[in-house]
Enzyme design. Structure first.
Site, PDB file in Angstrom:
ATOM      1  CG  ASP A 122      -1.742   1.107   1.239  1.00 12.43           C
ATOM      2  OD1 ASP A 122      -2.261   1.335   0.386  1.00 12.43           O
ATOM      3  OD2 ASP A 122      -1.884   2.013   2.321  1.00 12.43           O
ATOM      4  CB  SER A 123       0.251   4.770  -0.838  1.00 11.91           C
ATOM      5  OG  SER A 123      -0.830   4.979  -0.091  1.00 11.91           O
ATOM      6  CB  CYS A 171      -2.692   0.894  -2.816  1.00 11.99           C
ATOM      7  SG  CYS A 171      -2.991   2.952  -3.337  1.00 11.99           S
ATOM      8  CB  THR A 177      -4.638   5.114  -5.623  1.00 11.45           C
ATOM      9  OG1 THR A 177      -5.359   5.912  -4.824  1.00 11.45           O
ATOM     10  CG2 THR A 177      -3.805   5.952  -6.766  1.00 11.45           C
ATOM     11  CD  GLU A 210      -1.021   7.726   5.951  1.00 12.06           C
ATOM     12  OE1 GLU A 210       0.118   7.885   6.721  1.00 12.06           O
ATOM     13  OE2 GLU A 210      -1.501   6.837   5.414  1.00 12.06           O
ATOM     14  CB  CYS A 221      -9.897   5.310  -0.085  1.00 11.37           C
ATOM     15  SG  CYS A 221      -8.284   5.735   0.568  1.00 11.37           S
ATOM     16  CB  THR A 222      -6.205   1.549   2.162  1.00 11.88           C
ATOM     17  OG1 THR A 222      -5.515   2.865   1.684  1.00 11.88           O
ATOM     18  CG2 THR A 222      -5.906   0.607   1.013  1.00 11.88           C
TER      19      THR A 222
HETATM   20  N1  DGL Z   1      -4.127   3.840  -0.427  1.00 10.13           N
HETATM   21  C1  DGL Z   1      -4.421   4.696  -1.095  1.00 10.13           C
HETATM   22  C2  DGL Z   1      -5.621   4.134  -1.740  1.00 10.13           C
HETATM   23  O1  DGL Z   1      -6.591   3.238  -1.389  1.00 10.13           O
HETATM   24  C3  DGL Z   1      -4.959   6.056  -0.302  1.00 10.13           C
HETATM   25  C4  DGL Z   1      -3.696   6.665   0.170  1.00 10.13           C
HETATM   26  C5  DGL Z   1      -2.913   7.369  -0.829  1.00 10.13           C
HETATM   27  O2  DGL Z   1      -3.442   8.339  -1.664  1.00 10.13           O
HETATM   28  O3  DGL Z   1      -2.025   6.925  -1.185  1.00 10.13           O
HETATM   29  O4  DGL Z   1      -6.276   4.845  -2.784  1.00 10.13           O
END
Ligand code: DGL
Length: 275
Positions: A12-13, A75, A77, A154, A186-187
């Protein structure tokens, strides 16, 4: 090593993918997992598809270098913009979060009006909308980017006045559409479930892609006979490795609250760039 005993790789990000990991642990407690949070480069949601795709390849390459039997793109995204390309480039099953969430939403809606909230990048790709409408083209999908939710989560501000006011402001219009189902695309958003359900009201079902994705992972492992073969004490924290690309302290602090268990093995790493 027998590939059944290899870990599941998840990236994940940042911290949000821990919502997916948590559900994987719930459903598959004996599985070993390696989680990579690209905390130095979060957020992905405001970046271009090219950049997110490059990050996805770098993250995947790192996880492969550890030896994994299945890759989870936790993630939304990254799943929206790069799942197919990553899938074509590797030899293990790759599971993203969009299809499982879309399937659950299509099954849940009664009035055929579904809302989807996510990052800018996820909403721009229309990934959820296309996936939902390819299951049932009579469903109307209303998509909305809620970029401020990510920094709120976050920061650990998942309840209270700031979270509520932010949610109220974002969701006002989508509520007026009369949706009966809202996909948390979104996570990070499952961590705001309390606030989101308060704002949307009891008539709107929230779809948590993390729960749906964990169920899909279990089914994929069963189907491919890849479930871990453990005797005795195969569960526990020693089965979980965490890697981050920025300092671990905040990840541990917020992450342990999200995960509901302690993060004992964690290491900061440098990812190799693609070029
Ligand atoms: N993990 C991202 C998502 O699920 C959210 C956080 C980001 O923008 O990196 O889209």
């Amino acid at each position: 090593m027998n590939s059944n005993n290899l870990p599941i790789g998840i990236f994940d990000s940042g911290i949000g993918g821990l919502t997916v990991l948590k559900e994987i642990i719930n459903r598959l407690p004996s599985e070993r997992t390696i989680y990579l949070g690209d905390t130095a480069r979060v957020p992905y949601g405001s970046r271009s598809p090219e950049t997110v795709t490059r990050y996805s390849f770098e993250n995947s390459r790192f996880l492969f270098s550890r030896g994994i039997k299945l890759l989870v793109i936790a993630c939304n995204t990254a799943s929206s913009v790069s799942l197919e390309r990553v899938r074509r480039s590797v030899s293990v099953p790759v599971i993203g979060v969009i299809q499982p969430g879309a399937r659950a939403a299509a099954a849940a809606t009664r009035n055929k009006k579904v809302g989807v909230i996510g990052t800018d990048a996820t909403v721009r790709t229309n990934a959820y909308s296309s996936a939902i409408r390819s299951i049932d083209s009579s469903i109307e999908v209303f998509s909305l980017a809620c970029p401020l939710f990510v920094p709120l989560v976050e920061e650990g501000w998942t309840e209270g006045a700031v979270a509520e006011l932010t949610a109220e402001t974002y969701l006002r219009d989508i509520r007026r559409e009369g949706i009966d189902t809202l996909v948390l695309g979104c996570t990070h958003y499952p961590l705001l479930k309390g606030v989101l359900s308060k704002i949307m009201g009891p008539g709107v079902r929230l779809i948590d892609s993390a729960i749906e994705t964990a169920a899909t992972i279990r089914a994929a492992l069963e189907e491919q006979s890849l479930l871990r073969d453990v005797q005795g004490d195969g569960t526990g924290e020693s089965n979980r490795e965490f890697y981050v690309t920025d300092s671990p302290e905040k990840f541990i602090d917020v992450g342990e609250r999200f995960l509901g268990s302690s993060i004992s093995f964690i290491k900061k790493i440098e990812l190799e760039s693609e070029v």
